[in-house]
Design a protein around this motif. Sequence first.
Motif, PDB file in Angstrom:
ATOM      1  N   GLY A  37      -7.068   5.886  -3.272  1.00 34.67           N
ATOM      2  CA  GLY A  37      -5.968   5.185  -2.129  1.00 34.67           C
ATOM      3  C   GLY A  37      -6.314   3.654  -1.657  1.00 34.67           C
ATOM      4  N   ASN A  38      -6.971   2.888  -2.513  1.00 40.68           N
ATOM      5  CA  ASN A  38      -7.266   1.487  -2.338  1.00 40.68           C
ATOM      6  C   ASN A  38      -5.982   0.645  -2.142  1.00 40.68           C
ATOM      7  OD1 ASN A  38      -9.965   0.627  -4.382  1.00 40.68           O
ATOM      8  ND2 ASN A  38      -9.926   2.113  -2.948  1.00 40.68           N
ATOM      9  N   VAL A  39      -5.968   0.009  -0.787  1.00 42.59           N
ATOM     10  CA  VAL A  39      -5.074  -1.127  -0.767  1.00 42.59           C
ATOM     11  C   VAL A  39      -5.937  -2.137   0.351  1.00 42.59           C
ATOM     12  CG1 VAL A  39      -2.802   0.045  -0.646  1.00 42.59           C
ATOM     13  CG2 VAL A  39      -4.380  -0.104   1.311  1.00 42.59           C
TER      14      VAL A  39
ATOM     15  N   ASN B 117      -3.917   8.529  -0.317  1.00 45.08           N
ATOM     16  CA  ASN B 117      -2.780   8.325  -1.038  1.00 45.08           C
ATOM     17  C   ASN B 117      -2.450   9.696  -2.126  1.00 45.08           C
ATOM     18  OD1 ASN B 117      -0.779   7.708  -3.083  1.00 45.08           O
ATOM     19  ND2 ASN B 117      -1.092   5.710  -3.055  1.00 45.08           N
ATOM     20  N   PRO B 118      -1.423  10.463  -2.042  1.00 46.15           N
ATOM     21  CA  PRO B 118      -1.622  11.635  -2.719  1.00 46.15           C
ATOM     22  C   PRO B 118      -1.256  11.468  -4.325  1.00 46.15           C
ATOM     23  CG  PRO B 118       0.474  11.619  -1.344  1.00 46.15           C
ATOM     24  CD  PRO B 118      -0.422  10.189  -1.271  1.00 46.15           C
ATOM     25  N   ASN B 119      -0.644  10.368  -4.450  1.00 44.06           N
ATOM     26  CA  ASN B 119      -0.035  10.015  -5.974  1.00 44.06           C
ATOM     27  C   ASN B 119      -1.151  10.245  -7.017  1.00 44.06           C
ATOM     28  OD1 ASN B 119       2.732   9.774  -5.571  1.00 44.06           O
ATOM     29  ND2 ASN B 119       2.186   7.838  -4.464  1.00 44.06           N
ATOM     30  N   ARG B 120      -0.827  11.177  -8.203  1.00 44.74           N
ATOM     31  CA  ARG B 120      -1.792  11.182  -9.362  1.00 44.74           C
ATOM     32  C   ARG B 120      -1.130  10.640 -10.543  1.00 44.74           C
ATOM     33  NH1 ARG B 120      -4.482  11.123  -5.540  1.00 44.74           N
ATOM     34  NH2 ARG B 120      -5.731  12.450  -4.515  1.00 44.74           N
ATOM     35  N   ALA B 121      -2.095  10.070 -11.497  1.00 37.45           N
ATOM     36  CA  ALA B 121      -1.362   9.706 -12.873  1.00 37.45           C
ATOM     37  C   ALA B 121      -2.095  10.354 -13.853  1.00 37.45           C
ATOM     38  CB  ALA B 121      -1.623   8.076 -12.821  1.00 37.45           C
ATOM     39  N   GLN B 122      -1.489  10.135 -15.100  1.00 40.87           N
ATOM     40  CA  GLN B 122      -1.995  10.653 -16.334  1.00 40.87           C
ATOM     41  C   GLN B 122      -2.259   9.747 -17.210  1.00 40.87           C
ATOM     42  OE1 GLN B 122       0.490  14.004 -17.620  1.00 40.87           O
ATOM     43  NE2 GLN B 122      -0.677  14.481 -19.139  1.00 40.87           N
TER      44      GLN B 122
ATOM     45  N   ALA C  42       4.780   1.303  -7.260  1.00 42.98           N
ATOM     46  CA  ALA C  42       5.294   1.515  -6.093  1.00 42.98           C
ATOM     47  C   ALA C  42       4.622   2.802  -5.342  1.00 42.98           C
ATOM     48  CB  ALA C  42       6.924   2.042  -6.745  1.00 42.98           C
ATOM     49  N   TRP C  43       3.839   3.495  -6.299  1.00 45.73           N
ATOM     50  CA  TRP C  43       2.891   4.572  -5.742  1.00 45.73           C
ATOM     51  C   TRP C  43       1.804   4.246  -4.580  1.00 45.73           C
ATOM     52  CZ3 TRP C  43       1.674   7.944 -10.562  1.00 45.73           C
ATOM     53  CH2 TRP C  43       2.714   8.201 -11.197  1.00 45.73           C
ATOM     54  N   LYS C  44       1.693   2.920  -4.658  1.00 39.60           N
ATOM     55  CA  LYS C  44       0.892   2.425  -3.452  1.00 39.60           C
ATOM     56  C   LYS C  44       1.407   2.407  -2.190  1.00 39.60           C
ATOM     57  CE  LYS C  44      -3.087   0.613  -5.517  1.00 39.60           C
ATOM     58  NZ  LYS C  44      -4.429   0.833  -5.211  1.00 39.60           N
ATOM     59  N   ARG C  45       2.787   2.202  -2.231  1.00 38.36           N
ATOM     60  CA  ARG C  45       3.430   2.447  -1.011  1.00 38.36           C
ATOM     61  C   ARG C  45       2.843   3.607   0.065  1.00 38.36           C
ATOM     62  NH1 ARG C  45       5.553  -1.906   1.158  1.00 38.36           N
ATOM     63  NH2 ARG C  45       5.428  -1.146   3.219  1.00 38.36           N
TER      64      ARG C  45
ATOM     65  N   ILE D  11       1.924  -9.662   1.537  1.00 37.14           N
ATOM     66  CA  ILE D  11       0.761  -8.974   2.423  1.00 37.14           C
ATOM     67  C   ILE D  11      -0.285  -8.155   1.896  1.00 37.14           C
ATOM     68  CG2 ILE D  11       0.196  -7.404   4.413  1.00 37.14           C
ATOM     69  CD1 ILE D  11       3.170  -8.613   5.604  1.00 37.14           C
ATOM     70  N   TRP D  12       0.295  -7.271   0.881  1.00 41.86           N
ATOM     71  CA  TRP D  12      -0.701  -6.347   0.479  1.00 41.86           C
ATOM     72  C   TRP D  12      -1.206  -6.613  -1.007  1.00 41.86           C
ATOM     73  CZ3 TRP D  12      -2.135  -2.945   4.162  1.00 41.86           C
ATOM     74  CH2 TRP D  12      -1.603  -2.703   5.153  1.00 41.86           C
ATOM     75  N   GLY D  13      -2.525  -5.998  -1.023  1.00 45.78           N
ATOM     76  CA  GLY D  13      -3.347  -6.019  -2.518  1.00 45.78           C
ATOM     77  C   GLY D  13      -2.789  -4.778  -3.033  1.00 45.78           C
ATOM     78  N   ASP D  14      -1.952  -4.435  -3.683  1.00 46.91           N
ATOM     79  CA  ASP D  14      -1.353  -3.300  -3.943  1.00 46.91           C
ATOM     80  C   ASP D  14      -1.602  -3.206  -5.521  1.00 46.91           C
ATOM     81  OD1 ASP D  14       0.708  -5.048  -4.499  1.00 46.91           O
ATOM     82  OD2 ASP D  14       2.367  -3.716  -3.531  1.00 46.91           O
TER      83      ASP D  14
END
Length: 497
Positions: A316-318, A374-379, A396-399, A430-433
Amino acid sequence: SNGSRVSALVIGSGYGGSVAALRLAQAGIDVHVIEMGMAWDTPGADGKIFANTTSPDERSYWLRTRTKQPLSHFLGFPIDRAIPRYTGILDAEEFGGITVYQGRGVGGGSLVNGGMAVTPKRENFRAILPSVDPNEMYDVYYPRANAELGVRTIDPAWFETAECYHYARVGRKQAQRSGFPFVFVPDVYDWDYMKQEQAGTVPRSALGGELLFGNNYGKKSLQKTYLPQIAATGRVTISPLHRVTSVTPASGGGYTVVIEQLTTTGAVSSAKSVTADTVFFAAGSVGTSKLLVKLKATGALPNLNNEIGKGWGDNGNVMCGRANHIWEPTGCLQSSIPTAGIDNWAAGGAFAEVAPLPTGIETWASFYLAITRNPNRAQFTWNPSTRQVDLNWQTAWKRAGIEMAKSIFDRINAKEGTIYRTDLFGIYKIWGDHLTYHPLGGAVLNKATDNYGRIAEYPGLYVIDGALIPGNTSVNPFVTITALAERNIEEIVANDF
Ligand code: FAD
């Protein structure tokens, strides 16, 4: 050497690899550690082993010809510059939607990280790794990891007066005015050394802007904790500048491991193969996942199960900065070691460390690294046309993580009458995403492996690093990686050897 046989081969020398090597060796097992980065034990031309953050050179980045600073801009100006290609310490590994920062060298991520050593809250741990007995972790393995790593909290009285933590006290004042709990974050930095840095009696490291490319003094990286203990066993050989490219069952039992020796410009100078009775994958979340996904897809380990490569997350890093009022400076002298954070995990899914901007000049900025739920998971998947491993993370998953971080900073901005900085990650950004420092998952415990990291389809193969953790630890990850490795290796040494 080529053709030799080893009892235990460990791929990678970060936290997971160091724990495995030490406990195996203490149990009387001979261990060979293969590490693709350098040893980091020899000073460069300037007399120092590690380069400074403000003047990156060839030592700073892994095989790049241009720096890739996490904070890419200052006052809106891009700050990256050309450097010689070299097997430097920090890898900014680029996938389609994210840059993953990792340490390279004997000691892995401990060489480059901020040393923040945080044990997650028990209720959060249960949600992260439900198959692991929390009593065991909190009674035995977290205390063991914290003791071995030398984790300490800052002296609270000194914190109140130290010039180098003015920025953190500003962060506290603003957090508390908005009603957020403000907590100290333990670290492996030697706080007594930092006091002497502040007093001007020793060479400066944390107060000299050393961060990301190694600390010449003060930080208790694995070079000062597990690795000397490993050397003292006399049973462990470490080969720096060697990279494992293949592991496959050997005809006479055990595994054939193919290893490339690298030059400091990244060329392959020789290839060897050894036979290992057991192999521990400790190449980090990305390194281990990439190897296993490739070995499954290319037929070297075809029976690996379908969980391999899955469950990867960015913890969940931002990052973001806030502009303070002109009457609220954050200080020219900032310790590069963050020591406190804002806890809004339960209510808003975010824990934000008050981070330094050690530029040496007043910036009127407060800077933060937030860990979010952040609940998103990648593969990770094998791409047969490029013969590379891809990661399907989308920027966009960083949103989701940004929204959680905003639960803290929107409120602080409203209360303080301040705004976000827009000049640290680009122009009006603004965001380091675009990045993570905390890759986790890809060979998740009790899914890709058994409940102790054994790869069931291939007896003698183990995963023992951040790849085991399913994408998030709710806090900075290395204490959990170390504690879980201590738990798993104890079971493995007792039952498998
Ligand atoms: P690593 O420590 O990444 O070790 C893996 C090793 O394997 C590396 O040395 C690598 O070179 C080697 N390797 C990879 N592939 C191969 C191969 N094929 N052959 C041979 N060797 C290979 N965490 C915290 O808890 N607190 C912090 O303050 C913190 N700050 C951070 C700051 C930065 C800039 C970064 C990059 C990370 C930070 N982290 C922090 C994260 C932490 O460092 C990692 O979570 C941790 O190092 C992961 O441990 P590991 O054992 O899984 O793998």
